[in-house]
Design a protein around this motif. Structure first.
Motif, PDB file in Angstrom:
ATOM      1  N   LEU A   1      -9.203  -6.480  -9.590  1.00  0.00           N
ATOM      2  CA  LEU A   1      -7.789  -6.152  -9.678  1.00  0.00           C
ATOM      3  C   LEU A   1      -7.551  -4.648  -9.544  1.00  0.00           C
ATOM      4  CD1 LEU A   1      -4.877  -7.027 -10.174  1.00  0.00           C
ATOM      5  CD2 LEU A   1      -5.309  -6.866 -12.630  1.00  0.00           C
ATOM      6  N   ALA A   2      -8.340  -3.848 -10.242  1.00  0.00           N
ATOM      7  CA  ALA A   2      -8.137  -2.399 -10.224  1.00  0.00           C
ATOM      8  C   ALA A   2      -8.317  -1.831  -8.816  1.00  0.00           C
ATOM      9  CB  ALA A   2      -9.107  -1.722 -11.190  1.00  0.00           C
ATOM     10  N   GLU A   3      -9.348  -2.279  -8.106  1.00  0.00           N
ATOM     11  CA  GLU A   3      -9.597  -1.795  -6.750  1.00  0.00           C
ATOM     12  C   GLU A   3      -8.485  -2.237  -5.800  1.00  0.00           C
ATOM     13  OE1 GLU A   3     -11.294   0.040  -3.474  1.00  0.00           O
ATOM     14  OE2 GLU A   3     -11.577   0.317  -5.629  1.00  0.00           O
ATOM     15  N   SER A   4      -8.030  -3.487  -5.954  1.00  0.00           N
ATOM     16  CA  SER A   4      -6.944  -3.985  -5.105  1.00  0.00           C
ATOM     17  C   SER A   4      -5.670  -3.177  -5.334  1.00  0.00           C
ATOM     18  CB  SER A   4      -6.685  -5.461  -5.400  1.00  0.00           C
ATOM     19  OG  SER A   4      -7.835  -6.234  -5.139  1.00  0.00           O
ATOM     20  N   PHE A   5      -5.385  -2.865  -6.600  1.00  0.00           N
ATOM     21  CA  PHE A   5      -4.197  -2.077  -6.920  1.00  0.00           C
ATOM     22  C   PHE A   5      -4.305  -0.668  -6.331  1.00  0.00           C
ATOM     23  CE2 PHE A   5      -1.771   0.779  -9.713  1.00  0.00           C
ATOM     24  CZ  PHE A   5      -0.519   0.186  -9.620  1.00  0.00           C
ATOM     25  N   ARG A   6      -5.489  -0.080  -6.410  1.00  0.00           N
ATOM     26  CA  ARG A   6      -5.684   1.255  -5.861  1.00  0.00           C
ATOM     27  C   ARG A   6      -5.427   1.272  -4.365  1.00  0.00           C
ATOM     28  NH1 ARG A   6      -9.045   4.153  -3.098  1.00  0.00           N
ATOM     29  NH2 ARG A   6     -10.454   2.383  -2.762  1.00  0.00           N
ATOM     30  N   GLN A   7      -5.898   0.246  -3.658  1.00  0.00           N
ATOM     31  CA  GLN A   7      -5.695   0.178  -2.220  1.00  0.00           C
ATOM     32  C   GLN A   7      -4.233  -0.064  -1.856  1.00  0.00           C
ATOM     33  OE1 GLN A   7      -8.360  -2.784  -0.676  1.00  0.00           O
ATOM     34  NE2 GLN A   7     -10.210  -1.689  -1.289  1.00  0.00           N
ATOM     35  N   ALA A   8      -3.493  -0.682  -2.778  1.00  0.00           N
ATOM     36  CA  ALA A   8      -2.093  -1.008  -2.502  1.00  0.00           C
ATOM     37  C   ALA A   8      -1.137   0.126  -2.834  1.00  0.00           C
ATOM     38  CB  ALA A   8      -1.688  -2.256  -3.301  1.00  0.00           C
ATOM     39  N   ILE A   9      -1.621   1.178  -3.499  1.00  0.00           N
ATOM     40  CA  ILE A   9      -0.734   2.266  -3.945  1.00  0.00           C
ATOM     41  C   ILE A   9       0.074   2.879  -2.796  1.00  0.00           C
ATOM     42  CG2 ILE A   9      -0.747   4.625  -4.842  1.00  0.00           C
ATOM     43  CD1 ILE A   9      -2.814   3.754  -6.887  1.00  0.00           C
ATOM     44  N   PRO A  10      -0.529   3.186  -1.635  1.00  0.00           N
ATOM     45  CA  PRO A  10       0.298   3.765  -0.551  1.00  0.00           C
ATOM     46  C   PRO A  10       1.455   2.863  -0.144  1.00  0.00           C
ATOM     47  CG  PRO A  10      -2.034   4.055  -0.096  1.00  0.00           C
ATOM     48  CD  PRO A  10      -1.957   3.153  -1.278  1.00  0.00           C
ATOM     49  N   ALA A  11       1.216   1.562  -0.063  1.00  0.00           N
ATOM     50  CA  ALA A  11       2.290   0.642   0.313  1.00  0.00           C
ATOM     51  C   ALA A  11       3.339   0.525  -0.792  1.00  0.00           C
ATOM     52  CB  ALA A  11       1.715  -0.744   0.622  1.00  0.00           C
ATOM     53  N   LEU A  12       2.889   0.519  -2.042  1.00  0.00           N
ATOM     54  CA  LEU A  12       3.823   0.409  -3.163  1.00  0.00           C
ATOM     55  C   LEU A  12       4.685   1.660  -3.307  1.00  0.00           C
ATOM     56  CD1 LEU A  12       1.457  -1.200  -5.837  1.00  0.00           C
ATOM     57  CD2 LEU A  12       3.267  -2.337  -4.537  1.00  0.00           C
ATOM     58  N   PHE A  13       4.196   2.781  -2.815  1.00  0.00           N
ATOM     59  CA  PHE A  13       4.963   4.017  -2.945  1.00  0.00           C
ATOM     60  C   PHE A  13       6.119   4.081  -1.954  1.00  0.00           C
ATOM     61  CE2 PHE A  13       5.638   8.584  -2.017  1.00  0.00           C
ATOM     62  CZ  PHE A  13       5.977   9.003  -3.297  1.00  0.00           C
ATOM     63  N   ALA A  14       6.062   3.298  -0.867  1.00  0.00           N
ATOM     64  CA  ALA A  14       7.106   3.354   0.162  1.00  0.00           C
ATOM     65  C   ALA A  14       8.497   3.028  -0.390  1.00  0.00           C
ATOM     66  CB  ALA A  14       6.743   2.443   1.326  1.00  0.00           C
ATOM     67  N   PRO A  15       8.694   1.886  -1.078  1.00  0.00           N
ATOM     68  CA  PRO A  15      10.046   1.632  -1.619  1.00  0.00           C
ATOM     69  C   PRO A  15      10.467   2.652  -2.666  1.00  0.00           C
ATOM     70  CG  PRO A  15       8.470  -0.009  -2.416  1.00  0.00           C
ATOM     71  CD  PRO A  15       7.787   0.763  -1.344  1.00  0.00           C
TER      72      PRO A  15
END
Length: 318
Positions: free
Chosen positions: A99-113
Motif C-alpha cells: 500500500l505504501a509504495e502504491s501510494f507513493r507512486q500515485a502522489i504525482p497524479a493525486l496532486f493534479a486535482p
C-alpha cells in the motif's frame, strides 16, 4: 467515455482474475466513469456556467464534490453487496502490491486535482488557465518524473487533442446556430411556456424534466444536451426560482445516469467493447446501478444542501 475506456483497459483484466464476471465489471466501470461529469474539473459544468448567465463556475465545482462522492458511494454499496453474495473475491495466491509504495507512486497524479482546485480557489488562475496548468503539469510529470511519455508520444497526443477539440467546437458551433435560430424565431420561448403550462407544481415538473434529461442522456453527450436543452430550461428554472447551481448538478447527475442506461449507453458501449461482451448481457446489472444512482439523485433533490453547503461555506455565490 474516455474515462470508461481508460479505466476498463486497466481494471477489467484485474477484476476478471479476481472472479468478477465480465458483464458485471463492464457495467460497474461504465457507471463509475459517468460520475466524472460531477467531479471537478468537469467540462460539462464549465459549459453549463457559460450557457447559464450569472453562475459561478467555482460554486459549480464545489457543489459537484459531495454529490459526486454520493454517486460513487451509491455504486459502491451494491457492488460490495453483490461481491459478497456471489463470493467474488481475489484468489489467495494473488499478490497485492504494498500500500505504501502504491501510494507513493500515485502522489504525482493525486496532486493534479489539488493543483487545479487550489489555484481556482486562491484566484491564482482562471478555469481556462487551469486547463493549461493541468496539461503542462501532466507533460512535466510524464516526460521527466515518471518517464512514461516520449516526445513522439507527446506529438501524437497533441494531434488527438486537436481532433477532439475540433469535434467539440463543431458541436458548439452548430448548437450555437441552433440556439440563435430558436431564440430569433421564438421557438424556445414557446416551448418554455408550454413546459411551464404543463403543471403549476414545481416538484412534479422537476421530476418530468429529470426524466426527459435522462432519456436525452441515453442518446446524446452532455455538451449537446446542455447546448440544446438549456435555452428551454432556463426560463422554467427562473419561473420556479430553482437555484441554478443546484439545478446544474441535478442535470449533471441525470446525464451521468443516462450514459450507462441501455439501450443507448455511450459508456456501456465502450466498456462492453473492451470486455468483449454483448450489451444485452449487461442490462440486468445496469438496472441495479441505475436504481442506486437514482437514489443518490433523489437525495440531492430532497436535500439541496448536499450540493449547496460546500460552495456556501467557501463563500461562493449560490
Amino acid at each position: 467515455p474516455a474515462d470508461a475506456a481508460a479505466v476498463a483497459m486497466v481494471m477489467l483484466p484485474s477484476m476478471t482474475r479476481a472472479g468478477y464476471p465480465r458483464p458485471f465489471s463492464a457495467t460497474l466501470i461504465a457507471a463509475s466513469a459517468s460520475t466524472a461529469i460531477l467531479i471537478p474539473p468537469s467540462v460539462a459544468l464549465i459549459l453549463y456556467s457559460i450557457v447559464v448567465p450569472g453562475v459561478d463556475l467555482r460554486a459549480l465545482f464545489a457543489a459537484g464534490l459531495f454529490p459526486g462522492m454520493l454517486a460513487g458511494a451509491a455504486l459502491l454499496v451494491p457492488a460490495w453487496w453483490l461481491a459478497r453474495r456471489y463470493r467474488w473475491e481475489a484468489p489467495e495466491n494473488v499478490e497485492r502490491p504494498p500500500l505504501a509504495e502504491s501510494f507513493r507512486q500515485a502522489i504525482p497524479a493525486l496532486f493534479a486535482p489539488i493543483l487545479i482546485l487550489g489555484g481556482l480557489r486562491s484566484g491564482l488562475f482562471t478555469p481556462t488557465e487551469a486547463a493549461v496548468v493541468a496539461v503542462a503539469y501532466g507533460v512535466v510529470v510524464g516526460l521527466w518524473l515518471t518517464r512514461e511519455l516520449g516526445w513522439r508520444d507527446l506529438w501524437e497526443l497533441f494531434g488527438e487533442a486537436a481532433v477532439i477539440s475540433g469535434v467539440v467546437m463543431l458541436i458548439i458551433a452548430l448548437a450555437g446556430i441552433f440556439a440563435w435560430a430558436g431564440t430569433m424565431l421564438g421557438t424556445f420561448r414557446h416551448l418554455a411556456e408550454w413546459v411551464i403550462a404543463l403543471s403549476d407544481n414545481g416538484t412534479l415538473l422537476l421530476v418530468m424534466i429529470m426524466l426527459a434529461v435522462l432519456v436525452a442522456g441515453m442518446l446524446l453527450d452532455a455538451i449537446s444536451i446542455y447546448l440544446i436543452l438549456m435555452p428551454i430550461l432556463i426560463p422554467v428554472m427562473q419561473h420556479f426560482d430553482w437555484n441554478p447551481v443546484w439545478f446544474g448538478i441535478l442535470l449533471a447527475m441525470n446525464i451521468a445516469i443516462g450514459q450507462f442506461t441501455p439501450p443507448v449507453a455511450v459508456n456501456l458501449m465502450v466498456t462492453t467493447e473492451v470486455a468483449r461482451v454483448r450489451l444485452e448481457q449487461t442490462i440486468g446489472w445496469a438496472m441495479v446501478f441505475v436504481l442506486a444512482m437514482a437514489v443518490a439523485l433523489a437525495l440531492v433533490v430532497v436535500f439541496p444542501g448536499i450540493a449547496l453547503w460546500l460552495p456556501g461555506v467557501l463563500g461562493y455565490n449560490v
